[in-house]
Every structure is written in C-alpha cells, then in structure tokens.
Design a protein around this motif. Sequence first.
Motif, short mmCIF file in Angstrom:
data_model
loop_
_atom_site.label_atom_id
_atom_site.label_comp_id
_atom_site.label_asym_id
_atom_site.label_seq_id
_atom_site.Cartn_x
_atom_site.Cartn_y
_atom_site.Cartn_z
N UNK A 156 -1.24 10.76 1.27
CA UNK A 156 0.01 11.49 1.04
C UNK A 156 -0.11 12.41 -0.18
N UNK B 184 3.32 19.55 3.79
CA UNK B 184 2.83 18.55 4.74
C UNK B 184 3.42 17.21 4.36
N UNK B 185 3.28 16.27 5.27
CA UNK B 185 3.68 14.88 5.04
C UNK B 185 5.09 14.80 4.45
N UNK B 186 5.27 14.10 3.32
CA UNK B 186 6.63 13.87 2.82
C UNK B 186 7.34 15.17 2.48
N UNK B 187 6.58 16.16 2.00
CA UNK B 187 7.21 17.45 1.70
C UNK B 187 7.74 18.09 2.97
N UNK C 143 7.99 6.22 -6.55
CA UNK C 143 7.98 7.38 -7.44
C UNK C 143 6.77 8.24 -7.10
N UNK C 144 7.06 9.45 -6.68
CA UNK C 144 5.97 10.36 -6.38
C UNK C 144 5.44 10.99 -7.64
N UNK C 145 4.11 11.19 -7.61
CA UNK C 145 3.54 12.01 -8.67
C UNK C 145 4.06 13.43 -8.50
N UNK C 146 3.93 14.19 -9.54
CA UNK C 146 4.32 15.59 -9.45
C UNK C 146 3.26 16.36 -8.67
N UNK D 97 10.70 7.21 5.78
CA UNK D 97 9.73 6.42 6.53
C UNK D 97 8.97 7.20 7.59
N UNK D 98 9.46 8.38 7.90
CA UNK D 98 8.82 9.15 8.97
C UNK D 98 9.15 8.61 10.34
N UNK D 99 10.23 7.82 10.44
CA UNK D 99 10.60 7.25 11.72
C UNK D 99 11.89 7.91 12.21
N UNK E 228 -0.60 14.43 9.00
CA UNK E 228 0.07 15.55 8.34
C UNK E 228 1.59 15.45 8.34
N UNK E 229 2.15 14.46 9.06
CA UNK E 229 3.59 14.29 8.93
C UNK E 229 3.93 13.00 8.22
N UNK E 230 3.15 11.98 8.48
CA UNK E 230 3.53 10.69 7.92
C UNK E 230 2.33 9.77 7.73
N UNK F 148 -0.18 6.91 6.27
CA UNK F 148 0.13 5.54 5.85
C UNK F 148 -0.20 5.35 4.38
N UNK G 98 0.83 -1.20 0.00
CA UNK G 98 0.00 0.00 0.00
C UNK G 98 0.87 1.25 0.00
N UNK G 99 1.80 1.26 0.92
CA UNK G 99 2.53 2.52 1.09
C UNK G 99 3.88 2.47 0.39
N UNK H 224 -0.95 5.96 0.48
CA UNK H 224 -0.37 6.75 -0.59
C UNK H 224 -1.32 7.85 -1.06
N UNK I 112 8.59 16.55 5.71
CA UNK I 112 9.75 15.80 6.18
C UNK I 112 10.98 16.11 5.36
#
Lengths: 237, 340, 273
Positions: C265, A83-86, A6-9, A220-222, C256-258, C260, A1-2, C262, A88
């Motif tokens: 995200x 937010x999220x991956x950006x 490759x991220x979308x633009x 991974x956000x860890x 908002x940080x991580x 699960x 799932x996760x 896709x 991080x």
Amino acid sequence: MSEKLSYKQHISAQFNAELDAIKNDLLEMGGKVENQIELATEALLQTDSEPAEAAILIDRSINRLEVEIDEQCARILARRQPAASDLRLIIAIAKVTTDLERIGDEASKVARVAIKLAPVQSPQPTELRFRRIANHVNRMLRQSLDAFARQSVEQAVKVVLSDADIDDDYHSAMTELQQAMRTHPDHIEYLMEQVWALRSLERIGDHASSIAEQVVYLARGVDIRHADNEGLRNLIN
Amino acid sequence: MIMATGQSLPGQRRWQRVLGTLMIWLTAAMVTLSVLTAGAFLGLLLWFAGSWLTAEGMASGGVLVRFWGNLQQLLFQPSASLGIEAMLPAIIGTVIMIILMTVIVAPLGVLVAVYLSEYAKNTWYTELLRIAIQNLAGVPSVIFGVFGLGFFVYAVGGEIDGWFYAETLPRPTFGTPGLLWASLTLALLTLPVVIVASEEGLARLPTSMREGSYALGATRFETIIRVLLPAAGSSVLTGVILAIARAAGEVAPLMLVGVVKYAPTLPVSLQAPFIAFEQKFMHLGFFIYDVAAHANVGEGRLGLICAAAVLLVGLVMLLNLTAVLLRKRLRDRYQALSEE
Amino acid sequence: MPYMQRDALIQASQFQSTAARTPPGLVVQQLSLSYPGNGSALVDINLDIPAGAVTAVIGPSGCGKSTLLRCFNRMNDTIEGCRYSGAIYVGDNNVLAAATDVTALRRRVGMVFQRPNPFAKSIYDNVAYGPRIGGIRRKRDLDEIVERALRDVALWDEVSDRLHTGALRLSLGQQQRLVLARTIAIEPEVLLLDEPASSLDPISTLKIEELIYELKHTYTIIIVTHNMQQAARVSDWTAFMNGGKLVEFDETDRIFTNPVERATEDYITGRYG
Ligand SMILES: Nc1ncnc2c1ncn2[C@@H]1O[C@H](COP(=O)(O)OP(=O)(O)O)[C@@H](O)[C@H]1O
Ligand SMILES: [Mg+2]
C-alpha cells in the motif's frame, strides 16, 4: 499485518496537501448539509418560514461545493493517478459528494413544504413521529460523516444497520397521515405536503446509509452495498 | 548563479576567458607549425631527390620531373657508378615483409586481447601479463633483433632444419636469417600495440551487448566471434595501423634477422609456392642506410637518399591509408543511415 | 489468493491464443541468492507465475527485481561468485538444476534488457542472429523469420527499406523494438522484460506496452518495471518485492485497488521511504 490506522505521509507533500484540501471541503459540505436539515425540520415543526428560507439559501453553497469537489477529484485522478487507498478515497469522496448534494436537495424540499405550510394552521397529526424521524436521520448523517472522517468501519456499519429503525416510524406516520386525510378531506392538500416531507426525510436516511457504505469501501476495499445484515455484522466482529 | 549583466564580467571570469582564448590560439599555432614542418620536410626531401642525377643530362624541368627521372633510374637501373643496386626489389621486400607481419600480428594480438579481456579472470598472473606486454613496447628494437636471431633463427630455425631439411645440412635453410624470421621478429615487436588497442576496444563494449548475445542462447565463443570482434573491429584495425607504422620504420633489428644489401632473387614469384619464407630479402630502410654508408660519394648521393626516403614515407602512408579506409568502411557499415 | 480466477484467466488466454501452443507457467520455490560481498539479494522467494499472462514485478530500486528476473534464464551465471539455491520450474524442468543446458534454456526464456542493446550489426543481422546461432542457414528461411519478427513488433514498415543498415542508427524506441524482435525471432516461450520502456519516450513506451498486450497470448511474460502505472496498465498479475523478499503477489486489479500488505500500500500510493 494490514493495520490501516495511521498512514505515512506521501513522498509528495503537494499530493498530501491536495488530499487534505479535498477531505476538508467534503467535511465542510457535510456540515452545511447537517445544518440545512436541522433548519428545514425545525421550520416544518415550528411552522416557521424563516429557518426554511435559510435552509434554501444554504443549498446554493452546497451545490457550489459539490462542483468544486468534483473538479478536485478529476484533477487528482488526471494528475496523480492515485492507487490503492488513495484511489478508493477519491472514488468514495466523489460518491459521498453526490449523496450529500441529494440530501441537500431533499432538505430543500422539506424547507419548501415548511414555507407552504407556515401560513396555514394545518393539523399536525404526526408531529411526534416526525420529530423522531428527523432526529434519527440527522444522527445518521452526522455519524456517517464522522465515520468517514475517522475511517471507522464499525461506526459506518452501525449507521447502515440503523437505517431499518426508521421504517417503523415511517410506516406509522404514513398510516396516521392517511387517517387524517380520510377524516379531514378538506385539508388533503396540506397533508399531501407533509407526505412529501416525510418521504424526503426517509430518503435522507437512505443517502446517509449510502455514505456509510462508502466508508467501508474506503477503509476495507469491500463493497457492502448489497450485503445482508449478517454480512455486515461479520465485518465488525 | 547570478551573472553580472553587461560587458563587465567579474575579474576572475575575465581572466579565465582570456586564458581560454590564449590556449586555443596556442594550440592552433602548434598544429599549424607541425603541419608546416612536415610539409617543409617532405618538400626538402623532394628537392634534394630531384637535384640528383645532373650528370645524365636532365638539366631542364622542374623538381618533380627530375624526381621522377631519378626514381625511374633508381627503381630499375642499378647504378654501377654509384655502387648501388636497383630499388624495386627493396620496395617489394618491404611490402611483403610488412604484409606477412600483419598477417601474423593481427590474429595473435587479437587472440591475446580476447584472452585477457574475455576469458582471463583478474588475478596477479593476468596483471603481470599486462605489465609485461606494456613493457615489451619499451624495449629497444635492436634487442628484438637479437632475440629473433637467437630464438627464431638459431633455435627454431635450427630445429626445423634438423627435422625437414636434414639432407642439405650443414647448409642451413631456415637456420639462417630470412623473410619469415624478420616478419616474426617485427610481429613480436608490434604485438603490444595490437594487444593494447584490441583489448581496449573489447573492454569498451558494454556488458549489455554480451548479455544480449548470451540471452539469445549464444555461447561465449559465438558471442566473441560474431558480436564482440565485429563490434571492436575498428579498434583492432587502429592497433594494426599503429603496428604497421611502427614496423615500417624499423631497420636495426632486421639487419640481424633477414635483410641484406643485395638479394639475387625476390622472395615472391608467380610460381607456386609463390613466397619463399626462408629467403633473405632487401628492404627500403636498409637501402637508405646502405646508400648513406657505402655509396660512392658522388654529386647526387644526398638526392638519392632523399628519393629513397620519399618513397619509404609514401609506402608507409599508402599502407596506413589502406587500413584507415578499411576501418572507415567498417564503421560506416554499421552506423551510417544511407548505405547499401 | 483467488486461484479459481487464475485458472479461468489461464484458460481464457489459451482460448484466445492463435498459435497452437501453450506457454509454460513458472514456479519459484525457496529461491535465495547472494552476490559476492553484498549479502543476499533474494531471500526465500516463493512465487507461482501463471502461464500465458503478464506478470509485473514492482518494487523500490535495488530490491532485487532484476536479480529475480535474471534467475529465470540463469543470466546470473555470468556473474562471478553469485550463489543461489532453490528451484525454478519452467513447465516441468527445474532450470536451476546443474544439468540444465543454459543455452537451450535461454532460447526458451528470452530476455529484453533495460537499455536497448542492439549489436553493432545491420538491422537484418541483429534479428537473424538468434536463428543463425540456432543453425538456420537458408536465406529464404531467415528472410521470412526476420520479416515476421519485425512485423510482430510493428517495426517492419519503419525499417523494411533499410534492413541492411546499422542498427545503432535507429532511435532508442526503434532499437528497443528491434531488440524485442531479435528475442521473438528465436520463438521463446517465456519473455523476460527488464524495465523495457524506462529509457523510451511516452509514445514508444505505449507502443511497447501495446506489443506486450498482443504478445501475452502466445508467451508467458514477466515484466520488471519501476513505473507503477505501467505495471497497472499492462499486467494481469503483480508481484511486489521489497528488500529481496516477495511481499505480495496478487491480481493486478487487487494490488492497485486494495492490497493486503501495508508495505505494498505504502509503495503503490507513493508513501514509501
Ligand atoms: N553484479 C552484482 N554484484 C553485486 N551486487 C549486485 C549485483 N547486481 C545487483 N547487485 C545488488 O543486488 C541488489 C538487487 O539489485 P537488482 O536486482 O539490480 O535491483 P532492482 O532491479 O530491483 O533495482 C542491489 O542491492 C544491488 O546492489
Ligand atoms: Mg533493475
């Protein structure tokens, strides 16, 4: 799932461009730092002050890049509210920049030692170990930057784990230096310089390891800064 | 778009501008013309109304003075020489009938509008109903008179007499034209106007207003009574104003269902029950018609007709004004910043 | 899902609550819904909304956020031909049960809509509307309720001198706070907010958010928003929906940080579509 391969633009192409720019700057900074370390260690081992001068010169452009990257981070935080991956990514870049700048400082210290030692033909009791440690930290840095560019958790964890491998060489080198001080008390000044250089190399290894830790956070956000070896190995498997 | 600079507009745009200016002037001219016409018409009426009654020796004074003199005589002194009755009972009759009609048509119209807009689902039946209501507005008014006579007077009135006034039969009480039937007939005539205006007013209210009320735990009924109708109040009143305007102008159907040339008593009194629904009554519109048709052809007949006409117009305006003021108050109440 | 933290959170909010009452949590089970001629708008939603906290529902336009929200107070009942199945527990009651008294439910579960929708009445009558419907008649009681509600939404100082003027003359931001006051006046336990700030200017938006923050101790609040920063600012929990399905539900910090998933995200970082 996760699968985060490759991220979308982003919908905003401008945002994409900004992120690309800051990533490129970081990798450029990394490349300069690598180059600087090589020059500094070479100068130290060859007792040649010319590459050492070059290494110190590079440090200026590294400092300039650090400021630039920090500004870009602040701008993206303020204007894009990532937010999220950006999010991080920006946090990781900010921290990696700091590490790289410190590495640059340490490399400068090594270069300065080389300049001091160049005119004197001081004894080099630890040349072999020095070379190995220098190679090792250089490799660690390259690999951690590589891991960052590819967001490879596996490679990053390997870097963190390999930090312990320096220790043997480091302690042996220290013992040898102490030995030399005892037998040549008249050279103690130069031997002390070598101790500083050794310490600097060891610190560079620590910073490279810390960069690798940021790669894991980014991907991974860890947060693995205080994880034990077993926890680290679990991450790869 | 790139605009040409300076005075030279592209040809097409210049034409559009000229055309636009022309339209504005044309509209202004038409409005002025209609206002002037209306004013001239009223002035003419006034002039004729004032020119009447020379015989009584009111040779001097302006038009208004003479008009006022005419009016006094018209209102209170039946002129035997002209073969007419006093006008005051006709005025009272007209007002009472219109008020009664309003009292009937407003709730009825609102009820139907609420049903159509809030309760009825959109089916062929409601569509048919809407079409029927719209067509009702196009039926000639005298047909309503015929219907009123047949349905209200004979059918309903006859029934009522059979049940409640059996002792006075065969002399009819409600089974004959009277105030109630006239008002009901006019109410029927003006019902479409009220329904259409009210339904439109309700339909214009946003769904979010209804949902806001439901979300507070209100039932549909509470929502309609406490939120929707007050909010649509000015639309309902607009409908009522139009209804009054239309009703005040009708004479033909009334001749069939209750208006007479001469009624010995007023349909209202100061003693209970205050209003006599079954009585025949006099009406200003009919008065004009009557004077025109039957008064002795004297010197001042035209003036007399005109005076009555001025009065009728004034009366309708007064009723309308009341409703308009009421509507304005309703609007201000909820939208102006500086109230209370 | 870290339930331990959730429980701690619930307890914390109970501890802080000044009023001696505990708002209920909401449990959604296998909720599906379809509109006439439009296919299904919600597909098998399972969701556990914690009590006394703010839960944000985010997701792209048309993903069913409003529809989900309108299930909690059975607002969808007003839409002809709308079919749903599943269960929603508010406290112990399944509100989707046929036997539910819908008007009573709506007094328990209040709702504020996207566009301010004050009635064409005075400010006072707007706020007093709910209590009056509920049978409160005495002027003194109503006065008190109106003042308290208006104070709760920080509107009292702005309007106390013109309570009996039309509500439609207030600015949009004031209208939205008035509508919130109108909802609070009936003392619901759950507050549903459907994009409550989307038509407001930034300052009014911040005021509304501040209110949400203060109200969450006494209400269970569910807020739909298409403004992700807003969700991040005000909520404790976030549900991400897409295409009528619940994609992810977790603590806001984590979403908002991580996140699960896709899809979450991509949406949160602006890569959607
Ligand atoms: N009353 C309605 N009748 C038919 N379809 C509707 C109705 N309301 C919403 N929908 C549809 O249901 C889907 C979800 O809508 P909605 O819940 O309003 O989305 P969101 O609030 O997430 O933007 C959309 O595809 C919309 O077109
Ligand atoms: Mg919506």
